[in-house]
Design an enzyme around this catalytic site. Structure first.
Site, PDB file in Angstrom:
ATOM      1  N   CYS A 112      -2.258  22.909  13.918  1.00 40.04           N
ATOM      2  CA  CYS A 112      -3.514  23.385  13.300  1.00 40.04           C
ATOM      3  C   CYS A 112      -4.489  23.908  14.346  1.00 40.04           C
ATOM      4  CB  CYS A 112      -4.173  22.271  12.487  1.00 40.04           C
ATOM      5  SG  CYS A 112      -3.095  21.661  11.178  1.00 40.04           S
ATOM      6  N   HIS A 279     -11.028  24.714  10.414  1.00 41.43           N
ATOM      7  CA  HIS A 279      -9.674  24.460   9.918  1.00 41.43           C
ATOM      8  C   HIS A 279      -9.738  23.847   8.517  1.00 41.43           C
ATOM      9  CE1 HIS A 279      -5.571  23.473   9.567  1.00 41.43           C
ATOM     10  NE2 HIS A 279      -5.761  22.168   9.651  1.00 41.43           N
ATOM     11  N   ASN A 309      -3.408  23.564   3.032  1.00 41.01           N
ATOM     12  CA  ASN A 309      -3.490  23.635   4.491  1.00 41.01           C
ATOM     13  C   ASN A 309      -2.360  24.533   4.996  1.00 41.01           C
ATOM     14  OD1 ASN A 309      -3.468  23.207   7.240  1.00 41.01           O
ATOM     15  ND2 ASN A 309      -3.523  20.974   7.124  1.00 41.01           N
TER      16      ASN A 309
HETATM   17  O1  UT7 Z   1      -4.308  19.159   9.833  1.00 45.52           O
HETATM   18  C1  UT7 Z   1      -3.628  17.931   9.923  1.00 45.52           C
HETATM   19  C2  UT7 Z   1      -3.035  17.672   8.563  1.00 45.52           C
HETATM   20  N1  UT7 Z   1      -3.417  16.517   7.838  1.00 45.52           N
HETATM   21  C3  UT7 Z   1      -4.687  16.077   7.639  1.00 45.52           C
HETATM   22  O2  UT7 Z   1      -5.643  16.565   8.138  1.00 45.52           O
HETATM   23  C4  UT7 Z   1      -4.799  14.896   6.701  1.00 45.52           C
HETATM   24  C5  UT7 Z   1      -6.110  14.189   6.788  1.00 45.52           C
HETATM   25  N2  UT7 Z   1      -6.159  13.096   5.809  1.00 45.52           N
HETATM   26  C6  UT7 Z   1      -6.355  13.337   4.501  1.00 45.52           C
HETATM   27  O3  UT7 Z   1      -6.589  14.453   4.102  1.00 45.52           O
HETATM   28  C7  UT7 Z   1      -6.351  12.152   3.548  1.00 45.52           C
HETATM   29  O4  UT7 Z   1      -6.198  10.974   4.293  1.00 45.52           O
HETATM   30  C8  UT7 Z   1      -5.221  12.269   2.509  1.00 45.52           C
HETATM   31  C9  UT7 Z   1      -5.562  13.339   1.509  1.00 45.52           C
HETATM   32  C10 UT7 Z   1      -3.891  12.561   3.172  1.00 45.52           C
HETATM   33  C11 UT7 Z   1      -5.095  10.954   1.762  1.00 45.52           C
HETATM   34  O5  UT7 Z   1      -6.318  10.605   1.141  1.00 45.52           O
HETATM   35  P1  UT7 Z   1      -6.808   9.099   1.123  1.00 45.52           P
HETATM   36  O6  UT7 Z   1      -8.029   9.055   0.296  1.00 45.52           O
HETATM   37  O7  UT7 Z   1      -6.878   8.675   2.575  1.00 45.52           O
HETATM   38  O8  UT7 Z   1      -5.656   8.384   0.342  1.00 45.52           O
HETATM   39  P2  UT7 Z   1      -4.655   7.239   0.861  1.00 45.52           P
HETATM   40  O9  UT7 Z   1      -3.669   7.794   1.818  1.00 45.52           O
HETATM   41  O10 UT7 Z   1      -5.491   6.067   1.302  1.00 45.52           O
HETATM   42  O11 UT7 Z   1      -3.910   6.862  -0.465  1.00 45.52           O
HETATM   43  C12 UT7 Z   1      -4.576   6.242  -1.555  1.00 45.52           C
HETATM   44  C13 UT7 Z   1      -3.578   5.997  -2.672  1.00 45.52           C
HETATM   45  C14 UT7 Z   1      -2.325   5.309  -2.222  1.00 45.52           C
HETATM   46  O12 UT7 Z   1      -1.923   4.442  -3.274  1.00 45.52           O
HETATM   47  P3  UT7 Z   1      -2.244   2.863  -3.192  1.00 45.52           P
HETATM   48  O13 UT7 Z   1      -1.531   2.395  -1.958  1.00 45.52           O
HETATM   49  O14 UT7 Z   1      -3.733   2.768  -3.107  1.00 45.52           O
HETATM   50  O15 UT7 Z   1      -1.666   2.363  -4.473  1.00 45.52           O
HETATM   51  C15 UT7 Z   1      -1.298   6.412  -2.119  1.00 45.52           C
HETATM   52  O16 UT7 Z   1       0.033   5.976  -2.342  1.00 45.52           O
HETATM   53  O17 UT7 Z   1      -3.164   7.254  -3.210  1.00 45.52           O
HETATM   54  C16 UT7 Z   1      -1.732   7.327  -3.232  1.00 45.52           C
HETATM   55  N3  UT7 Z   1      -1.341   8.715  -3.020  1.00 45.52           N
HETATM   56  C17 UT7 Z   1      -1.201   9.581  -4.032  1.00 45.52           C
HETATM   57  N4  UT7 Z   1      -1.356   9.444  -5.365  1.00 45.52           N
HETATM   58  C18 UT7 Z   1      -1.148  10.540  -6.135  1.00 45.52           C
HETATM   59  C19 UT7 Z   1      -1.064   9.353  -1.851  1.00 45.52           C
HETATM   60  N5  UT7 Z   1      -0.744  10.640  -2.090  1.00 45.52           N
HETATM   61  C20 UT7 Z   1      -0.820  10.799  -3.449  1.00 45.52           C
HETATM   62  C21 UT7 Z   1      -0.618  11.917  -4.307  1.00 45.52           C
HETATM   63  N6  UT7 Z   1      -0.789  11.718  -5.628  1.00 45.52           N
HETATM   64  N7  UT7 Z   1      -0.264  13.119  -3.830  1.00 45.52           N
END
Ligand code: UT7
Length: 356
Positions: A112, A279, A309
């Site tokens: 990125c 980004h 992204n």
């Molecule tokens: O450029 C580098 C590329 N990546 C990034 O920059 C990523 C940066 N981080 C993020 O954008 C966020 O951390 C995410 C969007 C990836 C995740 O958001 P979050 O609010 O941190 O969610 P989380 O990972 O804490 O997940 C919360 C819940 C989990 O379930 P439980 O354990 O609470 O039951 C996940 O399993 O959401 C669940 N989950 C989903 N549910 C539905 C994770 N992905 C999904 C999904 N659909 N696609």
């Protein structure tokens, strides 16, 4: 002598996959994806279309926009983390397809952060007199990572659901990262300029390799012998592995810090900025950047809803759209900033030529 952007171009594959489309093949929802990331849809390439194809189309458009003939380009810089094949990189493929001469061309692997690094290198080449015209293109085909199996047929409209349970389970296992990414390319043509104080007026590029494991593809590499084998595939070592929460924290800290640092180095402040091209990884990260800088959404625009992204392509796609929308005027101060895998991040400042 400085360097200025004289043309831009974009290429995205025509096929669009919405959040609802993804919800048909994995356990996710439009509501979850939109509220956590801001993404509503992403473009996806068909099999056989590589990052080099999208990059070449974007370069052709940028050259047309700049009214520069292919034979007048001195250097081509390509940034991608999803090359067509393991080796060689895509720069030679793009050079050949665009009919550029036998010029210097090379790939950057800063994910990125790749486009930001590319702009800085292009500026250095132009400023030093080593080149008079440099093209920088960022391109990604992330679709190859997606473990959707036969569910691709549903996404491509070749059959209706339901998804095979094994494919559904694999896609759900990958949902934490798979829903974020899209395919696309963006390019800019840079040339030397004699205007006083115009063009790139400062940059800060940073790396912290201790954070390389925040997002990585740990397998299919030459620490393994052989470099790819069934055991790695079984262990999903060819999938991206991501610590989303920590990445999020790093991104909202490092991008604003780099913006402030580059501004301070040029004796400028946030109030001097006309636009920040940041980004596009997550709308909530952009909110964090705005909050840290004390600015509103108009200054740090977002297009992640339409593309997801696109890694090395997010900066040039947004740049192209902002130019087309008339948001970049003579005399404006534009800041580019990115944070990504590596970890590589930074910011650069660009003064648009011409008086306000
Ligand atoms: O450029 C580098 C590329 N990546 C990034 O920059 C990523 C940066 N981080 C993020 O954008 C966020 O951390 C995410 C969007 C990836 C995740 O958001 P979050 O609010 O941190 O969610 P989380 O990972 O804490 O997940 C919360 C819940 C989990 O379930 P439980 O354990 O609470 O039951 C996940 O399993 O959401 C669940 N989950 C989903 N549910 C539905 C994770 N992905 C999904 C999904 N659909 N696609």
């Amino acid at each position: 002598m400085g360097s200025v952007i004289i043309g831009t171009g974009v290429a995205v594959p025509p096929r669009i996959v919405t959040n609802d489309d993804l919800a048909a093949i994995m356990d996710t929802s439009d509501e979850w994806i939109r509220s956590r990331t801001g993404v509503r849809q992403r473009h996806i390439a068909d099999p056989g279309v590589g990052a080099s194809d999208l990059a070449a189309d974007a370069v052709v458009e940028a050259l047309r926009d700049a009214a520069v003939a292919p034979e007048d380009v001195d250097v081509l810089i390509t940034a991608t983390m999803t090359p067509d094949q393991f080796a060689p990189g895509i720069s030679g493929m793009v050079q050949d397809r665009c009919g550029l001469g036998h010029i210097a061309s090379f790939d950057l692997r800063q994910q990125c952060g790749g486009y930001l690094y590319g702009l800085d290198l292009a500026d250095a080449l132009l400023r030093s007199g080593k080149a008079r015209c440099v093209v920088v293109v960022g391109a990604e085909v992330h679709s190859g990572y997606m473990p959707y199996g036969a569910s691709w047929e549903i996404l491509r409209g070749q059959r209706s659901g339901p998804a095979d349970p094994v494919d559904h389970a694999a896609a759900t296992e990958a949902r934490g990262w798979a829903v974020l990414f899209g395919d696309g390319a963006g390019a800019a043509v840079l040339a030397t300029d004699d205007g006083p104080g115009t063009g790139f007026v400062g940059s800060v590029l940073r790396t912290d390799g201790s954070h390389a494991d925040l997002i990585e593809v740990p397998g299919v590499g030459f620490r393994h012998q052989p470099y790819v084998d069934a055991a790695q595939l079984e262990a999903r070592a060819h999938w991206p592995s991501m610590n989303g929460m920590e990445l999020f924290r790093q991104a909202v800290t490092c991008m604003p810090a780099a913006v402030r640092e580059v501004l301070a180095g040029a004796d400028l402040t946030v109030d001097d900025l006309s636009l920040v091209i940041a980004h596009q990884a997550n709308d909530r990260i952009l909110d964090g950047v705005r909050k840290q800088l004390g600015v509103d959404a108009d200054l740090v625009p977002s297009n992640i809803a339409r593309y997801g992204n696109t890694t090395a392509a997010t900066l040039p796609i947004l740049l192209h759209e902002q130019r087309a929308a008339g948001r970049i005027e003579p005399g404006d101060l534009v800041c580019f900033t990115a944070f990504g895998a590596g970890a590589h991040w930074g910011a650069s400042l660009y003064r648009v030529p011409g008086a306000r």
